[in-house]
Enzyme design. Structure first.
Site, short mmCIF file in Angstrom:
data_model
loop_
_atom_site.label_atom_id
_atom_site.label_comp_id
_atom_site.label_asym_id
_atom_site.label_seq_id
_atom_site.Cartn_x
_atom_site.Cartn_y
_atom_site.Cartn_z
N ASN A 184 0.83 -1.22 0.14
CA ASN A 184 0.05 0.09 -0.06
C ASN A 184 0.86 1.13 -0.06
OD1 ASN A 184 -1.89 1.68 -0.06
ND2 ASN A 184 -2.98 1.21 1.87
N GLU B 196 0.48 4.13 -0.14
CA GLU B 196 0.07 5.15 -1.21
C GLU B 196 0.80 5.23 -2.33
OE1 GLU B 196 -2.44 5.39 1.61
OE2 GLU B 196 -0.55 6.06 2.32
N ASN C 96 -0.02 -6.58 4.30
CA ASN C 96 -0.15 -5.16 4.94
C ASN C 96 -1.51 -5.11 4.70
OD1 ASN C 96 0.58 -2.72 6.05
ND2 ASN C 96 -0.09 -1.81 4.10
N GLU C 97 -2.29 -4.57 5.54
CA GLU C 97 -3.88 -4.38 5.80
C GLU C 97 -4.44 -5.25 5.20
OE1 GLU C 97 -3.53 -0.25 3.88
OE2 GLU C 97 -3.06 0.64 5.71
N TYR D 66 -6.67 5.30 11.88
CA TYR D 66 -6.41 6.54 11.52
C TYR D 66 -7.45 7.32 12.29
CZ TYR D 66 -2.47 5.83 8.19
OH TYR D 66 -1.44 5.49 7.79
N GLU E 64 1.03 0.61 12.40
CA GLU E 64 0.79 1.88 11.72
C GLU E 64 -0.45 2.58 12.47
OE1 GLU E 64 -0.98 3.17 7.05
OE2 GLU E 64 0.06 1.02 7.50
#
Length: 241
Positions: free
Chosen positions: A41, A43, A101-102, A171, A214
């Site tokens: 990921n 971004e 990841n995620e 987040y 994260e």
């Protein structure tokens, strides 16, 4: 061309030589959490996948499709082998190794703990590949939110694909200066909303460290986002949160 079977692995030239990062971190006294992907990921374009992998020729990706496995395994094997020389167990400074990841795909129904068999096999294959190539530190995971509750030995003992230490990605504010990007995942945007992480960790991983691989440090400004970004969302009030 079948890129999966004709890969050129370059871990030596320029920024491809990630060993330099590990060596620099050790020289300045830092430990390292290694997060090699194969999907990262961050971004990045295609989440870090090479664009040839996104053509559809390798299945739907991030599962146990044999075509996708053939694409990630050479990279992941070599990355693990190189990293093994830098593990804390070998006198280095890499302390844990993240698997995917995620990727909160362990369950087709989390309430009934109905397993997603393909996802479990994918995670186990990644873990086995890491171990086969010298990774002997704890394997960790980064759950994408509080709802998926995936890959924790506490939550589902002996389930396929569990890691050694389950972690949480969170987040508490919007990760983007364009609030519309967040509502689909986070629901209504509530500035500086406090989240009860304690109860989540008590349910999902009570015997493990309460671990955030994260956690939000700011918000990025996407293409077409507000001019100047969103300093009000990441200022003193957010730091206080």
């Amino acid at each position: 061309m079948d890129f999966a079977t004709n890969q050129t692995l370059d871990f030596e030239t320029g920024a491809h030589n990630f060993e330099r990062l590990l060596e620099t971190a050790k020289r300045v006294g830092l430990y390292v959490i290694v997060r090699p992907g194969p999907y990262v990921n961050a971004e990045a374009n295609a989440g870090g996948f090479p664009l040839w992998l996104t053509t559809g020729a390798y299945g739907t990706l991030r599962n146990d499709d044999a075509r996708y496995t053939a694409a990630w395994k050479p990279y992941f094997s070599k990355f693990s082998d190189i990293t093994s020389k830098h593990l804390i167990t070998n006198g280095g400074n890499a302390i844990v190794y993240q698997i995917e990841n995620e990727y909160g795909e362990q369950w087709t129904d989390v309430d009934t703990k109905t397993p997603n068999a393909a996802a479990g096999r994918y995670m186990r294959s990644l873990e086995d590949t890491a171990r086969e190539n010298g990774i002997d530190v704890p394997l960790i995971h980064n759950d994408p939110n509080l709802n998926t509750k995936s890959w924790s030995q506490d939550f589902a003992p002996n389930a396929t694909g569990n890691v050694d230490v389950a972690g949480l990605d969170s987040y508490p504010s919007c990760w983007s200066c364009n609030l519309d990007e967040c509502t689909g995942t986070n629901g209504q945007y509530v500035p500086y909303q406090v989240i009860n992480y304690f109860d989540h960790f008590q349910e999902v991983s009570p015997t493990q460290p309460s671990f955030f691989p994260e956690f939000q440090g700011g918000s990025y400004n996407p293409w077409g986002g507000p001019e100047g970004g969103c300093p009000a969302d990441i200022g003193a009030d957010f730091a206080n949160l």
